[in-house]
Structure formats: C-alpha cells, structure tokens
Design a protein around this motif. Structure first.
Motif, mmCIF file in Angstrom:
data_model
loop_
_atom_site.group_PDB
_atom_site.id
_atom_site.type_symbol
_atom_site.label_atom_id
_atom_site.label_comp_id
_atom_site.label_asym_id
_atom_site.label_seq_id
_atom_site.Cartn_x
_atom_site.Cartn_y
_atom_site.Cartn_z
ATOM 1 N N ALA A 25 -1.142 -11.798 -10.880
ATOM 2 C CA ALA A 25 -1.356 -12.370 -9.548
ATOM 3 C C ALA A 25 -0.240 -12.038 -8.567
ATOM 4 C CB ALA A 25 -1.512 -13.892 -9.652
ATOM 5 N N GLY A 26 0.981 -11.821 -9.064
ATOM 6 C CA GLY A 26 2.093 -11.596 -8.147
ATOM 7 C C GLY A 26 2.386 -10.155 -7.828
ATOM 8 N N LEU A 27 1.593 -9.232 -8.363
ATOM 9 C CA LEU A 27 1.913 -7.816 -8.182
ATOM 10 C C LEU A 27 1.838 -7.375 -6.721
ATOM 11 C CD1 LEU A 27 0.185 -6.129 -11.275
ATOM 12 C CD2 LEU A 27 2.534 -6.956 -11.023
ATOM 13 N N GLU A 28 0.935 -7.960 -5.960
ATOM 14 C CA GLU A 28 0.759 -7.547 -4.568
ATOM 15 C C GLU A 28 1.503 -8.448 -3.589
ATOM 16 O OE1 GLU A 28 -2.991 -6.216 -3.208
ATOM 17 O OE2 GLU A 28 -3.802 -5.915 -5.209
ATOM 18 N N ILE A 29 2.227 -9.433 -4.097
ATOM 19 C CA ILE A 29 2.903 -10.381 -3.210
ATOM 20 C C ILE A 29 4.346 -9.938 -2.964
ATOM 21 C CG2 ILE A 29 3.639 -12.762 -2.881
ATOM 22 C CD1 ILE A 29 1.373 -13.625 -4.744
ATOM 23 N N GLU A 30 4.656 -9.602 -1.743
ATOM 24 C CA GLU A 30 6.036 -9.320 -1.337
ATOM 25 C C GLU A 30 6.650 -10.528 -0.647
ATOM 26 O OE1 GLU A 30 7.160 -5.181 0.037
ATOM 27 O OE2 GLU A 30 5.048 -5.282 0.648
ATOM 28 N N ASP A 72 2.166 -12.650 2.613
ATOM 29 C CA ASP A 72 1.129 -12.209 1.681
ATOM 30 C C ASP A 72 0.427 -13.379 1.000
ATOM 31 O OD1 ASP A 72 1.657 -9.475 2.092
ATOM 32 O OD2 ASP A 72 3.334 -9.552 0.685
ATOM 33 N N ALA A 73 1.154 -14.498 0.798
ATOM 34 C CA ALA A 73 0.563 -15.617 0.072
ATOM 35 C C ALA A 73 1.270 -16.915 0.439
ATOM 36 C CB ALA A 73 0.654 -15.374 -1.435
ATOM 37 N N GLU A 95 -2.113 -24.166 -5.692
ATOM 38 C CA GLU A 95 -2.879 -22.928 -5.539
ATOM 39 C C GLU A 95 -2.060 -21.964 -4.700
ATOM 40 O OE1 GLU A 95 -7.493 -24.586 -5.611
ATOM 41 O OE2 GLU A 95 -6.532 -24.099 -3.688
ATOM 42 N N ILE A 96 -2.143 -20.689 -5.054
ATOM 43 C CA ILE A 96 -1.523 -19.646 -4.238
ATOM 44 C C ILE A 96 -2.649 -18.908 -3.529
ATOM 45 C CG2 ILE A 96 -0.098 -17.576 -4.217
ATOM 46 C CD1 ILE A 96 1.353 -18.614 -6.648
ATOM 47 N N ILE A 97 -2.638 -18.997 -2.206
ATOM 48 C CA ILE A 97 -3.711 -18.451 -1.387
ATOM 49 C C ILE A 97 -3.269 -17.137 -0.760
ATOM 50 C CG2 ILE A 97 -5.358 -18.940 0.457
ATOM 51 C CD1 ILE A 97 -5.422 -20.944 -1.868
ATOM 52 N N GLY A 98 -4.080 -16.095 -0.932
ATOM 53 C CA GLY A 98 -3.759 -14.784 -0.371
ATOM 54 C C GLY A 98 -4.120 -14.664 1.094
ATOM 55 N N ARG A 99 -3.833 -13.510 1.667
ATOM 56 C CA ARG A 99 -4.103 -13.261 3.089
ATOM 57 C C ARG A 99 -5.568 -13.473 3.453
ATOM 58 N NH1 ARG A 99 -0.563 -9.861 6.105
ATOM 59 N NH2 ARG A 99 1.325 -9.254 4.976
ATOM 60 N N ASP A 100 -6.468 -13.091 2.524
ATOM 61 C CA ASP A 100 -7.900 -13.181 2.801
ATOM 62 C C ASP A 100 -8.494 -14.531 2.436
ATOM 63 O OD1 ASP A 100 -7.703 -13.050 0.088
ATOM 64 O OD2 ASP A 100 -9.032 -11.313 -0.169
ATOM 65 N N GLY A 101 -7.651 -15.483 2.066
ATOM 66 C CA GLY A 101 -8.122 -16.815 1.711
ATOM 67 C C GLY A 101 -8.494 -16.962 0.254
ATOM 68 N N ILE A 148 -8.025 -17.370 -3.766
ATOM 69 C CA ILE A 148 -7.053 -18.028 -4.638
ATOM 70 C C ILE A 148 -6.522 -16.989 -5.626
ATOM 71 C CG2 ILE A 148 -6.667 -19.824 -6.352
ATOM 72 C CD1 ILE A 148 -8.920 -21.421 -5.029
ATOM 73 N N LEU A 149 -5.245 -16.649 -5.506
ATOM 74 C CA LEU A 149 -4.633 -15.652 -6.377
ATOM 75 C C LEU A 149 -4.181 -16.254 -7.703
ATOM 76 C CD1 LEU A 149 -2.404 -13.807 -3.741
ATOM 77 C CD2 LEU A 149 -4.758 -13.281 -4.436
ATOM 78 N N TYR A 150 -3.795 -17.523 -7.663
ATOM 79 C CA TYR A 150 -3.271 -18.191 -8.856
ATOM 80 C C TYR A 150 -3.416 -19.691 -8.643
ATOM 81 C CZ TYR A 150 0.218 -20.024 -12.177
ATOM 82 O OH TYR A 150 0.857 -20.727 -13.171
ATOM 83 N N ALA A 151 -3.736 -20.409 -9.694
ATOM 84 C CA ALA A 151 -3.848 -21.863 -9.611
ATOM 85 C C ALA A 151 -3.319 -22.479 -10.902
ATOM 86 C CB ALA A 151 -5.294 -22.288 -9.378
ATOM 87 N N ALA A 152 -2.671 -23.613 -10.773
ATOM 88 C CA ALA A 152 -2.158 -24.319 -11.947
ATOM 89 C C ALA A 152 -2.259 -25.820 -11.688
ATOM 90 C CB ALA A 152 -0.719 -23.930 -12.233
#
Length: 334
Positions: free
Chosen positions: A40-45, A90-91, A145-151, A153-157
């Motif tokens: 999930a974090g590969l695209e998050i800068e 990014d998130a 929840e980690i929300i990406g640019r497009d809305g 959900i990239l990751y949730a716990a």
C-alpha cells in the motif's frame, strides 16, 4: 527521466545491529531489508495525518507522524509527512482511537510463614499474611483508513488490542494505566509503519558446525572457517565456498555457503543453495527457516524495485527530461 536501481550488497552495509543468537554458537552477519507487510505504501511519497477522533486520537496521530517520518529504506526516508490541507498529498490517514481501562480487585494472596520455632528449630507456630491483589486491564481501539488521491482506501486497520497485568502488594505497585496505553498506541503506530514501508535489519544468524562426513583435510578447513567467523567473516565465507565443489551434498557446507550468499545480498543464489541442502536433509529446521527469511529479503527487493519504477514514471510525467538515481528519488520523497 530514468531511475537506476541501487539495491544490492552495498545497501546492506547500514542499519541497526540486533543480536539474537546463542552465546556459544558461531554466526554470520546478514543485513537486508524486511518487506512491508503490504504494497500500500509503494506509491505514497507525501502523507498527511488528519485529526483523529476519540480519547486517544491525538496521541495516535502524533505516534503515526513520528513513525512515518522515521521510516527509512536504503538509507533514505520513505515518506514526507506534511500538514493536513497541503496542496500535494498522495494519501491522508483518517479515523479514530479510543481506550478503555479498569482495575479489578482480586482475591487477596495469603503467604504462610513460620512465626516461632522450638529448640530443634522446628516451626511450632505459623502466621499468614494477606496481600491485596489487583488486575489492571487496558484495551485500545484503533480504527484508521489511508485514503489515496482518488478517494480509494489504500490501507485500513481496525482492531481491539488488550493488555493486562496482575500484581499483589508484596511484589509491587499496580502498573500505570497511562504507560500501558502509551505502549499500545505506539505499538499500533509501528504496525502501520511496517505495513507501509520496508525496513533494514541486521542480525547474526547461526551457522552449522557439524563436520561429520567430510574428509580429514576438509574437516580441518571447515573447522578453520568456523573459527574465522569470529574475526573475518569474508575470509570465513571464502573458506566455506572453497569446500562446496568437493562436498556438493554436505548439509553444513551448503547451509553455511547459503548464508554467505545471503550476507552478500545474493538472495537467488542463497535460495538455490538452501534448496540443495534441503534435497539432502528435507526436514532441516534451520534451512527451512532460512528459506522463509530469504523469501522475505527477496520480496523486499521487489518492493524497492517497484518503488523505483513508480517514482521513475512519476518524475518522467512531471519533468519530461533528466535522470535521477534511486537515492535521489527516495530523498525527494522523504
């Protein structure tokens, strides 16, 4: 723009040393990246932490920011943690965190001791002392929840994490609820960090020392190689490798050579050598554990390479020209 992948043995020379070996066992040092538990974090800068609701929301937000700011791979920071509302993010992490605690009184503990002895030093009277006892329970309820640019959900716990501790008056004071809850919050923040980014680990791993089955000269060379692990691990590995050709089915030789490949970042070679050792002794536990470990290193390498490719495409789309290295990309991202 183009990235160049700078992974490999050179990247394995840094990191925090962690000792986890037997005092008497001989070891070799391996340093490599553990994989993130998700991609999930590969695209998050750049990442922001929104205001988290709940009694422990503020503390969890602080711990998340701290853990993510310190996330490093290949000697570079992985994330840039920016303020909520920043123009380019990014998130965003959203959610809540609550805590519940209680102190439960338990049955007193009785301790019977001798109060009086006779002339023969035999006890003739006993005294029982009672001590108050209690159990402190703390439960932590994170939901993020980690929300990406497009809305998306990239990751949730979401979890319920509980700890308890029993204590009696004769052994100490009840634990601090505050300290117990702080430990749960920081532990969860670390869990999020390890889910999102690889991390470097350096550790000592045991070698095999059994020489049975080797010819006399090779037994002597093997023993010397084992001794060298204490003073010159490169020389020890050279010695182990020199024994491989004449002992292609000796489990100790193969296993130690596999760790030598592993410490050099030659994970495919390490895995192939471990498989040859397991072909001779299929249930060798140390070899089976090493296969799992090397699989993890390889997964982390794949994640690091994927990160390079992602950032390469991103910079190419934005700038359209020029060239940067992986180190530059990761630095720009964190």
């Amino acid at each position: 723009m183009k990235f160049t992948n700078a992974t490999g043995a050179g990247a394995l020379c840094a990191g925090l040393a962690l000792a986890a070996t037997s005092v008497h066992a001989e070891t070799l040092t391996v340093g490599a990246h553990l994989p993130a538990s998700t991609d999930a974090g590969l695209e998050i800068e750049t990442i922001s932490v929104d205001t988290l609701s709940g009694s422990k929301g503020a503390q969890l937000a602080f711990e998340l920011k701290d853990a993510l700011q310190k996330a490093r791979a290949q000697n570079e920071t992985w994330f840039e943690v920016v303020a909520i509302g920043a123009t380019s993010v990014d998130a965003v992490i959203q959610g809540s965190a609550g805590i519940e605690s209680s102190v439960i009184e338990l049955e007193p503990k009785g301790e019977r001791k001798c109060a009086k002895k006779d002339e023969d030093k035999k006890c003739i009277r006993y005294k029982t002392t009672y001590y108050d006892c209690s159990r402190t329970e703390v439960s932590f309820y994170p939901d993020i929840e980690i929300i990406g640019r497009d809305g998306a959900i990239l990751y949730a716990a979401r979890d319920e994490i509980s700890r308890s501790k029993e204590v009696c008056a004769d052994t100490g004071s009840p634990p601090s609820i505050s300290e117990m809850s702080e430990s749960l919050v920081s532990g969860f923040a670390w869990r999020v960090r390890t889910a999102l980014a690889p991390r470097f680990l350096e550790r000592e791993y045991r070698i095999l020392e059994r020489r049975k089955g080797l010819e006399k000269a090779d037994r002597k060379a093997f023993k010397q190689a084992v001794k060298l692990t204490k003073s010159d691990q490169d020389a020890a590995c050279d010695a182990f490798k020199s024994l491989e050709a004449s002992n292609p089915q000796h489990v100790s030789v193969l296993f130690n050579v596999a760790i030598c490949h592993e410490r050099n970042g030659e994970f495919a070679l390490s895995l192939e050598t471990l498989q040859r050792a397991l072909a001779v002794e299929p249930q060798k536990l140390m070899a089976l554990e090493s296969v799992d470990r090397v699989d993890g290193w390889m997964r982390a390498e794949d994640q690091l390479a994927a990160r390079v490719e992602i950032l390469n495409r991103r910079y190419a789309d934005v700038d359209g020209a020029g060239e940067v290295t992986e180190e530059t990309a990761l630095a720009d991202g964190g």
